[in-house]
Design an enzyme around this catalytic site. Structure first.
Site, PDB file in Angstrom:
ATOM      1  N   PRO A 119       0.815  -1.222   0.000  1.00 56.82           N
ATOM      2  CA  PRO A 119       0.000   0.000   0.000  1.00 56.82           C
ATOM      3  C   PRO A 119       0.844   1.264   0.000  1.00 56.82           C
ATOM      4  O   PRO A 119       1.870   1.350   0.691  1.00 56.82           O
ATOM      5  CB  PRO A 119      -0.812  -0.127   1.290  1.00 56.82           C
ATOM      6  CG  PRO A 119      -0.897  -1.585   1.533  1.00 56.82           C
ATOM      7  CD  PRO A 119       0.419  -2.142   1.074  1.00 56.82           C
ATOM      8  N   CYS A 120       0.389   2.271  -0.758  1.00 58.41           N
ATOM      9  CA  CYS A 120       1.179   3.488  -0.921  1.00 58.41           C
ATOM     10  C   CYS A 120       0.854   4.617   0.050  1.00 58.41           C
ATOM     11  O   CYS A 120       1.651   5.547   0.178  1.00 58.41           O
ATOM     12  CB  CYS A 120       1.051   4.014  -2.351  1.00 58.41           C
ATOM     13  SG  CYS A 120      -0.606   4.609  -2.787  1.00 58.41           S
ATOM     14  N   PRO A 121      -0.301   4.651   0.763  1.00 55.45           N
ATOM     15  CA  PRO A 121      -0.606   5.813   1.609  1.00 55.45           C
ATOM     16  C   PRO A 121       0.493   6.238   2.572  1.00 55.45           C
ATOM     17  O   PRO A 121       0.665   7.443   2.818  1.00 55.45           O
ATOM     18  CB  PRO A 121      -1.871   5.366   2.352  1.00 55.45           C
ATOM     19  CG  PRO A 121      -2.550   4.433   1.413  1.00 55.45           C
ATOM     20  CD  PRO A 121      -1.417   3.689   0.752  1.00 55.45           C
ATOM     21  N   PHE A 124       3.489   6.625   2.116  1.00 58.71           N
ATOM     22  CA  PHE A 124       4.553   7.363   1.446  1.00 58.71           C
ATOM     23  C   PHE A 124       4.029   8.314   0.374  1.00 58.71           C
ATOM     24  O   PHE A 124       4.800   8.988  -0.285  1.00 58.71           O
ATOM     25  CB  PHE A 124       5.546   6.382   0.819  1.00 58.71           C
ATOM     26  CG  PHE A 124       5.974   5.299   1.763  1.00 58.71           C
ATOM     27  CD1 PHE A 124       6.899   5.550   2.760  1.00 58.71           C
ATOM     28  CD2 PHE A 124       5.412   4.033   1.689  1.00 58.71           C
ATOM     29  CE1 PHE A 124       7.278   4.564   3.651  1.00 58.71           C
ATOM     30  CE2 PHE A 124       5.781   3.029   2.576  1.00 58.71           C
ATOM     31  CZ  PHE A 124       6.715   3.301   3.558  1.00 58.71           C
ATOM     32  N   SER A 125       2.712   8.365   0.193  1.00 60.43           N
ATOM     33  CA  SER A 125       2.124   9.173  -0.864  1.00 60.43           C
ATOM     34  C   SER A 125       2.140  10.653  -0.522  1.00 60.43           C
ATOM     35  O   SER A 125       1.824  11.054   0.596  1.00 60.43           O
ATOM     36  CB  SER A 125       0.677   8.723  -1.124  1.00 60.43           C
ATOM     37  OG  SER A 125       0.044   9.581  -2.048  1.00 60.43           O
TER      38      SER A 125
END
Length: 333
Positions: free
Chosen positions: A73-75, A77-78
């Site tokens: 999941p990217c959240p 580091f987004s």
């Protein structure tokens, strides 16, 4: 792990890998996987596991896997999020490392948003590298642009590759393609599918690479191309980005009317991401678009997967080709 709608898995299959498991927790993404690659799917079955990765016993594949891959999941580091990194409960890098330790694959490929390459996450990346090195891997990372591998959008992604030390001298990042695919080239036939007379002129005007598609999260984002800045960018391609259309513009759709522009469909979004047109998307429009916008482009996964496969086969590097630099060397510099 975190197979989503199947973009990474599809690309790695194109690179020659067969899947021991495709694990995903989201209901609609799993339905998409089942529709396309379930036992009755039109493209041949994958072993799909609908589960939380924390609940999967990875020891079942110990010593049996060449490549462990995933789109964590990217959240955490987004740029669009709070960038909490390791403090974000959605950070699944620790679980990925745990599974890698249990499975002991010959190679690892993990992808994330380009934000993970930022200086503020240097210590976090070093910790990941240190753990992988302790397991016997050499680690490489790069920010790759999807547009360099045949995808008609920018979509920069952080890609981490780790290979057992004996394969490291044979790993090189894939070469960029000599030409990029434009939005018009990719979508002209879909824009004209219902007889819109303006499709050819539209395609000629949409002669560049698209902005990065976004899908939003379960809490935020609906079926549109994103916030105001993204909509303005798509407007330059002759696309109205405030919503997603059910179908291509009809034969009665206006031509040369700047106030009435065509919209993307879910299928068009899939093509912009590099999926085949035949890929079926499950759920309502919001659920479908979320899967499209959060997908990993199959052509990028294919390109990196081929480089990993070559390394595992210990294929000699072409003359004048520089081997990739391990991540720890990059960080030291």
């Amino acid at each position: 792990m975190c197979g989503g709608a199947g973009g990474q898995a599809l690309g790695l299959e194109m690179a020659g890998f067969s899947h021991a498991a495709v694990i995903e927790i989201d209901d609609w993404a799993c339905k998409t996987l089942e529709l396309n690659r379930g036992q009755n799917g039109p493209h041949g079955p994958w072993p799909i596991i609908h589960a939380d990765v924390h609940d999967v016993d990875a020891t079942a594949w110990e010593g049996q896997v060449d490549l462990f891959a995933g789109g964590v999941p990217c959240p955490p580091f987004s740029i669009a999020g709070q960038q909490l990194g390791a403090d974000d409960e959605r950070d699944l890098f620790p679980r990925a490392l745990e599974m890698i330790r249990q499975i002991q694959p010959n190679a690892v490929m993990l992808e994330n948003v380009k934000g993970l390459g930022q200086r503020r996450f240097d210590d976090y990346r070093k910790a990941i590298v240190a753990e992988l090195q302790a397991m016997g891997y050499d680690v490489f990372w790069e920010i790759l642009q999807a547009a360099d591998y045949g995808v008609p959008q920018l979509r920069p992604r952080f890609i981490l590759v780790a290979v057992k030390s004996q394969y490291a001298p044979y790993f090189v990042w894939p070469e960029k393609l000599s030409a990029r695919v434009s939005v018009g080239q990719a979508l002209h036939h879909l824009m004209s599918a219902n007889g819109w007379p303006g499709a050819k002129a539209w395609a000629q005007g949409a002669d560049g690479v698209a902005p990065t598609l976004v899908g939003g999260s379960k809490k935020h984002g609906g079926p549109d191309v994103g916030p105001t800045r993204a909509r303005e960018a798509w407007k330059k391609f002759g696309i109205r980005g405030s919503s997603i259309a059910e179908e291509s513009p009809s034969e009665n759709f206006p031509v040369d009317d700047p106030d009435t522009l065509p919209r993307l469909t879910v299928r068009m979004g899939g093509v912009i991401q590099g999926f085949p047109e035949s890929w079926t998307w499950a759920g309502g429009k919001t659920a479908q678009w979320r899967q499209v916008g959060n997908a990993f482009p199959p052509p990028v996964a294919r390109a990196v997967g081929q480089s990993i496969a070559n390394a595992l086969r210990m294929k000699d590097l072409p003359e004048n080709t520089l081997a990739s630099t391990p991540l720890e060397a990059v960080l030291k510099n």
